[in-house]
Design an enzyme around this catalytic site. Sequence first.
Site, PDB file in Angstrom:
ATOM      1  N   CYS B  78      37.588  36.092  39.643  1.00  0.00           N
ATOM      2  CA  CYS B  78      37.320  36.737  40.935  1.00  0.00           C
ATOM      3  C   CYS B  78      36.695  35.724  41.903  1.00  0.00           C
ATOM      4  O   CYS B  78      37.322  34.737  42.236  1.00  0.00           O
ATOM      5  CB  CYS B  78      36.470  38.002  40.753  1.00  0.00           C
ATOM      6  SG  CYS B  78      36.543  39.082  42.209  1.00  0.00           S
ATOM      7  N   HIS B 187      40.013  40.969  37.491  1.00  0.00           N
ATOM      8  CA  HIS B 187      39.001  40.955  36.432  1.00  0.00           C
ATOM      9  C   HIS B 187      39.675  41.196  35.088  1.00  0.00           C
ATOM     10  O   HIS B 187      39.946  42.353  34.756  1.00  0.00           O
ATOM     11  CB  HIS B 187      37.957  42.051  36.688  1.00  0.00           C
ATOM     12  CG  HIS B 187      37.037  41.726  37.813  1.00  0.00           C
ATOM     13  ND1 HIS B 187      35.861  41.048  37.635  1.00  0.00           N
ATOM     14  CD2 HIS B 187      37.129  41.956  39.144  1.00  0.00           C
ATOM     15  CE1 HIS B 187      35.254  40.881  38.794  1.00  0.00           C
ATOM     16  NE2 HIS B 187      36.007  41.422  39.734  1.00  0.00           N
ATOM     17  N   GLU B 189      38.364  41.220  32.245  1.00  0.00           N
ATOM     18  CA  GLU B 189      37.477  42.044  31.405  1.00  0.00           C
ATOM     19  C   GLU B 189      37.532  43.518  31.796  1.00  0.00           C
ATOM     20  O   GLU B 189      37.000  44.363  31.080  1.00  0.00           O
ATOM     21  CB  GLU B 189      36.045  41.499  31.475  1.00  0.00           C
ATOM     22  CG  GLU B 189      35.248  41.813  32.730  1.00  0.00           C
ATOM     23  CD  GLU B 189      35.542  40.918  33.925  1.00  0.00           C
ATOM     24  OE1 GLU B 189      36.593  40.226  33.921  1.00  0.00           O
ATOM     25  OE2 GLU B 189      34.732  40.913  34.876  1.00  0.00           O
TER      26      GLU B 189
END
Lengths: 252, 209
Positions: B78, B187, B189
């Site tokens: 990001c 992202h 994750e």
Amino acid sequence: MLAKRIIPCLDVKDGRVVKGKQFIQLRDAGDPVELAMYYNGQGADELVFLDISASNEGRNTMVDVVKAVAAKLAIPFTVGGGIHSLENIKALLRAGADKVSLNSSAVENPGLITAGADFFGCQCIVCAIDAKFDPETSSYRVYTHGGQKQTDLDAIEWAKKAVSLGAGEILLTSMDQDGEKSGFELNLTRKISEAVDVPVIASGGAGKASDFFDAFSAGKADAALAASIFHYKETSVAQVKTYLKQKGVAIR
Amino acid sequence: MIGIVDYGMGNLYSLSQALKRLDQDFVISDHSSELAGTDGLILPGVGAFKDAMALLNEKGLSAFLTRYVQEKPLLGICLGMQLLFEESEEGSLTKGLAFLSGRVARFSGISQVTGERYKVPHMGWNTLEFKQPDSPLLNALEPDYAYFVHSYYAETKDSSILIATADYHEQVPAVVGSGHIFGTQFHPEKSGVFGQALLKNYLDFVKRM
């Protein structure tokens, strides 16, 4: 293409999910982590956890809930309810929440939106607006404190102001439609979506899959949130998404 | 051992938990002495470019990272990806780490094609188009949805660094890379099964280095 988001909302009280838990066949349906993983498995695009604890102990427990959820869940989630200070915001985001949603506290202290946005970026700050149609003035009024307290704010103007203060998303709940299961409030949703440049989540009134289609088409919403129809298994996230895909909506 | 660069900008908990789920050892630190011993780094970040660079410079991490990437891999996520570029127009013009060629610009909010307004931030799940399907980061992956949330994006004339893109009124570099320096605008994750697999690809790449 950017997908429209389907967002189940879970009410959490003193660290446990309440409402609808008996209807979902899980080993421990009150466990926020198990429910989060259940909806994740159904294809939920995001989750919202609304803390309805009345006590400070319950609020403090929320940070532990967030940590436990973030350890397992690999999709974004928002936490709302009882957030009054930058310290509250920091604690929840550091515990792994992706966004916090501010409602009454944003109305009472608009500077909190800016403080949160400055610290963590506007994408973390959701402004939740509870709105109700006022026939006398033919406008939509903002309510706070879980719909208990009427303010003199116009919902559209408040949405614009919240965005100018730094809110990165608007979560719009129609109090007129909430619980009616007759569809989202399309008129106000569209007006706010057109009035602000940030994403708008429609909330309140979902009863069936086609309501979501209306929220995205006529209502111009970017995402739609529902609680009871998912909790009580009247429909599932997967069914709603299948329906929307058939209708040609961009869906993950 | 993976190092997560903690310079005070960002939500490291979710990322660290994603590494835990992949059984990956990691250290979270803002000390170059601690990070130097790792096999690969992850540079996360949310917030403003200018603040992030100020913190990296203040902590001596800019210079450290410049040395580190001479030999070892780095993955920016990001804002961490945006920092890899030469400069950003966020706030006032700010110099970045300049590992990749290009600059970071704000979404205009007005479609160049239709002239209509569009929403900023680019928030939600968007599809990826693979430009370099043979990149180690995309190993065994099919184009899928990934979770984005950002108001600025990287503009680059160097198409050799575009590994995957997304379409949000502009061509958005979604996975970038050159040699052993990588970045993802989304992202991983938070991008479900796909994101986890991409993270694992990076970890595998680090192990092979």
